[in-house]
Write a protein that holds these residues in place. Structure first.
Motif, PDB file in Angstrom:
ATOM      1  N   ARG A  55       0.835  -1.212   0.000  1.00  0.00           N
ATOM      2  CA  ARG A  55       0.000   0.000   0.000  1.00  0.00           C
ATOM      3  C   ARG A  55       0.867   1.258   0.000  1.00  0.00           C
ATOM      4  NH1 ARG A  55      -2.979  -2.738   4.083  1.00  0.00           N
ATOM      5  NH2 ARG A  55      -4.739  -3.783   3.132  1.00  0.00           N
ATOM      6  N   GLU A  56       1.912   1.265   0.849  1.00  0.00           N
ATOM      7  CA  GLU A  56       2.810   2.425   0.913  1.00  0.00           C
ATOM      8  C   GLU A  56       3.515   2.634  -0.420  1.00  0.00           C
ATOM      9  OE1 GLU A  56       5.435   1.793   4.217  1.00  0.00           O
ATOM     10  OE2 GLU A  56       3.851   2.115   5.695  1.00  0.00           O
ATOM     11  N   SER A  59       1.160   4.055  -2.911  1.00  0.00           N
ATOM     12  CA  SER A  59       0.922   5.470  -2.618  1.00  0.00           C
ATOM     13  C   SER A  59       2.068   6.326  -3.127  1.00  0.00           C
ATOM     14  CB  SER A  59       0.761   5.693  -1.109  1.00  0.00           C
ATOM     15  OG  SER A  59      -0.377   5.028  -0.641  1.00  0.00           O
TER      16      SER A  59
END
Length: 195
Positions: A55-56, A59
């Motif tokens: 997810r990071e 992003s």
């Protein structure tokens, strides 16, 4: 019990059961359309920490903006080494200097941008497996092919899903010494480039 995916004219249906169940679903749903049946298999298992890292990374990638437009691929190959093979890139660059190759050595933390350490040899930053996979994907879009040497089984499985990447999995302790590993790598690179 297995999971099957029945595809009728491009529309997928998931079936849990036996192959006969999948065939029955195909006969119900696929009247006169082209039909494919796939046996679903677990490719990689992700724990909550893996998902957080992905997810990071997604992003960060979204914040960086859209990918640049595709350019024509270079004629040569990119050879990438994971952290286990530190220092191998420079040696193989000297050994295989007559071939159209560019070498990339993945480092963990410590650098924040690619660094050219010799002609055709680069060190690449990577915070996690996602960064390594992104590097492989980017290089696969730039070069005729990518050859990736890794000792990490999970990373090898994920990298095999990227089109244009040949993965060479060398687990720790499988090759007797650095010199033997270098000879094996040089031989495999020559074989892949000449095919």
């Amino acid at each position: 019990m297995h999971t099957y995916i029945v595809v009728c004219g491009g529309k997928p249906y998931m079936v849990v059961g036996s192959l006969l169940d999948a065939l029955a679903k195909a006969s119900e749903e696929c009247s006169g359309e082209s039909t494919e049946i796939y046996k679903a298999k677990l490719i990689v298992e992700l724990d909550p920490e893996d998902l957080r890292e992905i997810r990071e990374s997604l992003s960060r990638r979204a914040a960086a903006g859209p990918a640049p437009a595709k350019t024509e691929k270079a004629a040569g190959y990119a050879v990438v080494f994971d952290q286990m093979f530190k220092g191998f890139a420079e040696i193989l660059a000297r050994e295989l200097h007559d071939m159209p190759l560019e070498f990339h050595e993945v480092l963990g933390r410590g650098i924040d941008r690619p660094i050219r350490i010799a002609p055709g040899v680069y060190q690449q930053p990577a915070r996690d497996d996602y960064d390594v996979l992104s590097l492989l994907e980017r290089l696969a879009n730039q070069y005729r092919g990518v050859i990736f040497f890794t000792g990490d089984k999970k990373l090898a499985m994920q990298a095999r899903l990227i089109p244009g990447v040949d993965v060479e999995y060398l687990p720790p302790g499988e090759v007797a010494g650095k010199e033997m590993a270098l000879k094996l790598m040089a031989s495999r690179i020559r074989e892949l480039v000449r095919r």
